[in-house]
Design a protein around this motif. Sequence first.
Motif, short mmCIF file in Angstrom:
data_model
loop_
_atom_site.label_atom_id
_atom_site.label_comp_id
_atom_site.label_asym_id
_atom_site.label_seq_id
_atom_site.Cartn_x
_atom_site.Cartn_y
_atom_site.Cartn_z
N GLN A 1 12.66 2.94 -5.83
CA GLN A 1 12.74 1.92 -4.82
C GLN A 1 11.31 1.08 -4.93
O GLN A 1 11.07 0.07 -4.27
CB GLN A 1 12.49 2.52 -3.30
N GLY A 2 10.86 1.08 -6.07
CA GLY A 2 9.85 0.04 -6.51
C GLY A 2 8.49 0.43 -5.95
O GLY A 2 7.55 -0.37 -6.11
N ILE A 3 7.98 1.56 -5.34
CA ILE A 3 6.76 2.21 -4.92
C ILE A 3 6.46 3.56 -5.03
O ILE A 3 7.56 4.31 -4.57
CB ILE A 3 6.39 1.56 -3.66
N GLU B 1 -4.38 8.82 -3.49
CA GLU B 1 -5.32 8.59 -4.66
C GLU B 1 -5.02 7.38 -5.20
O GLU B 1 -5.90 6.73 -5.65
CB GLU B 1 -5.23 9.76 -5.60
N GLU B 2 -3.71 7.17 -5.75
CA GLU B 2 -3.33 5.69 -6.48
C GLU B 2 -2.02 5.26 -5.89
O GLU B 2 -1.22 6.17 -5.56
CB GLU B 2 -3.20 6.15 -7.86
N ILE B 3 -1.87 3.86 -6.03
CA ILE B 3 -0.52 3.53 -5.73
C ILE B 3 0.00 2.45 -6.87
O ILE B 3 -0.89 1.51 -7.18
CB ILE B 3 -0.74 2.68 -4.44
N TYR B 4 1.32 2.55 -7.16
CA TYR B 4 1.92 1.61 -7.96
C TYR B 4 3.11 0.85 -7.30
O TYR B 4 3.89 1.68 -6.77
CB TYR B 4 2.17 2.53 -9.28
N ALA B 5 3.11 -0.29 -7.60
CA ALA B 5 4.32 -0.97 -7.04
C ALA B 5 4.71 -1.86 -8.36
O ALA B 5 4.13 -2.47 -9.17
CB ALA B 5 3.86 -2.02 -6.02
N VAL B 6 6.12 -2.02 -8.43
CA VAL B 6 6.91 -2.56 -9.48
C VAL B 6 6.67 -4.07 -9.16
O VAL B 6 6.47 -4.61 -8.03
CB VAL B 6 8.48 -2.27 -9.36
N GLU B 7 6.76 -5.03 -10.21
CA GLU B 7 6.45 -6.33 -10.27
C GLU B 7 7.62 -6.88 -9.45
O GLU B 7 8.66 -6.56 -9.38
CB GLU B 7 6.69 -6.79 -11.73
N GLY B 8 7.05 -7.68 -8.55
CA GLY B 8 8.09 -8.60 -7.52
C GLY B 8 8.36 -7.75 -6.30
O GLY B 8 9.00 -8.05 -5.36
N PHE B 9 7.49 -6.47 -5.94
CA PHE B 9 7.76 -5.69 -4.90
C PHE B 9 7.50 -6.51 -3.74
O PHE B 9 6.71 -7.00 -3.50
CB PHE B 9 7.13 -4.50 -4.95
N GLN B 10 8.56 -6.42 -2.92
CA GLN B 10 8.44 -7.42 -1.52
C GLN B 10 8.79 -6.72 -0.05
O GLN B 10 8.85 -7.37 0.82
CB GLN B 10 9.48 -8.24 -1.66
N ASN B 11 8.98 -5.27 -0.18
CA ASN B 11 9.19 -4.72 1.29
C ASN B 11 7.97 -5.10 2.30
O ASN B 11 6.62 -4.88 2.14
CB ASN B 11 9.23 -3.19 1.31
N ALA B 12 8.60 -5.61 3.24
CA ALA B 12 7.33 -6.29 4.50
C ALA B 12 6.62 -5.14 5.04
O ALA B 12 5.25 -5.34 5.06
CB ALA B 12 8.20 -7.03 5.41
N THR B 13 7.23 -4.03 5.43
CA THR B 13 6.35 -2.98 6.10
C THR B 13 5.45 -2.50 5.12
O THR B 13 4.38 -2.03 5.28
CB THR B 13 7.27 -2.00 6.54
N CYS B 14 5.70 -2.26 3.86
CA CYS B 14 4.87 -1.58 3.06
C CYS B 14 3.98 -2.42 2.70
O CYS B 14 2.64 -2.15 2.33
CB CYS B 14 5.59 -1.22 1.64
N MET B 15 4.20 -3.79 2.48
CA MET B 15 3.27 -4.80 2.03
C MET B 15 1.69 -4.76 3.18
O MET B 15 0.84 -5.14 3.04
CB MET B 15 3.49 -6.23 2.06
N GLU B 16 2.47 -4.54 4.45
CA GLU B 16 1.15 -4.45 5.62
C GLU B 16 0.44 -3.26 5.26
O GLU B 16 -0.71 -3.28 5.67
CB GLU B 16 2.15 -4.09 6.93
N LYS B 17 1.06 -2.21 4.94
CA LYS B 17 0.25 -0.85 4.66
C LYS B 17 -0.64 -1.13 3.49
O LYS B 17 -1.84 -0.64 3.34
CB LYS B 17 0.91 0.28 4.64
N LEU B 18 -0.13 -1.88 2.35
CA LEU B 18 -0.86 -2.08 1.25
C LEU B 18 -2.11 -3.09 1.31
O LEU B 18 -3.09 -3.14 0.60
CB LEU B 18 0.00 -2.86 0.21
N ALA B 19 -1.96 -4.03 2.28
CA ALA B 19 -3.14 -5.14 2.56
C ALA B 19 -4.27 -4.41 2.85
O ALA B 19 -4.92 -3.51 3.37
CB ALA B 19 -2.80 -5.63 4.08
N GLY B 20 -5.17 -5.02 1.98
CA GLY B 20 -6.71 -4.38 2.00
C GLY B 20 -6.84 -3.27 1.10
O GLY B 20 -7.82 -2.45 0.91
#
Length: 258
Positions: A86-88, A46-65
Amino acid sequence: MITSASNTRVKKVAALNQKAKERRQEGKYVVEGVKMFLEAPEEEIEEIYAVEGFQNATCMEKLAGRPFETVSEEVFRKMSDTAAPQGILCVMRQKKYALADLLAAKNPLLMILEDIQDPGNLGTILRTGEGAGIGGVIMSRETADIYNPKTIRSTMGSIYRVPFVYVSSLEETSVQLKAAGIRLFAAHLKGKSWYDGEDYRKGSAFLIGNEGNGLREETAALADTYIKIPMEGRVESLNAAMASGILMYEAARQRRGG
């Protein structure tokens, strides 16, 4: 970016973490951490929250779009239920299962839990159950909330995949299970059969009782057979999750033909 802990959305996430009533009313729950985010079914987020500066590469791929909200570290700590976030985190839509979903497979292997109180035990049973190949978990209404954050963490993702139902009457449910050809086994001190001396290759369900009191006598009486786990030394019983794991994996061994 959200920087205020008094933000309405931040308060809502914190309430979902803290209150079972809130989770029931909203039909939502919270998952935290990289693993839980990566395994989260897309259609249930439903919703996603990430901490400022969150950088996990695999998560960023899933977050794309995908739309997600960035929050400050202070706000993320307010929303989080963990000591070392862990920031997400995600707000997830709760799943709804019926008993029929648990009975859909041929020769189901099920767990029936009466009044399990420890969220960690409940989560561990789900996680171990997925590993052993069970078809689902049936729980009494007094069993711990399966969407409790501690339960969620203990499942390590199995909450997404193992079907479960809460039932108002284990007696009525046992009648339905037996009508479906499922044999009920109670882990009980009065058991005359060792747990590895019974046949679990056909439809089977294990009754597991409360950590402190075990199964109520009327619940134990629903079983077709009492079974027991051998104990050495002065130990009288095992942790509910440990006992469940032993039984589930014995059934899994038999079903593999081992």
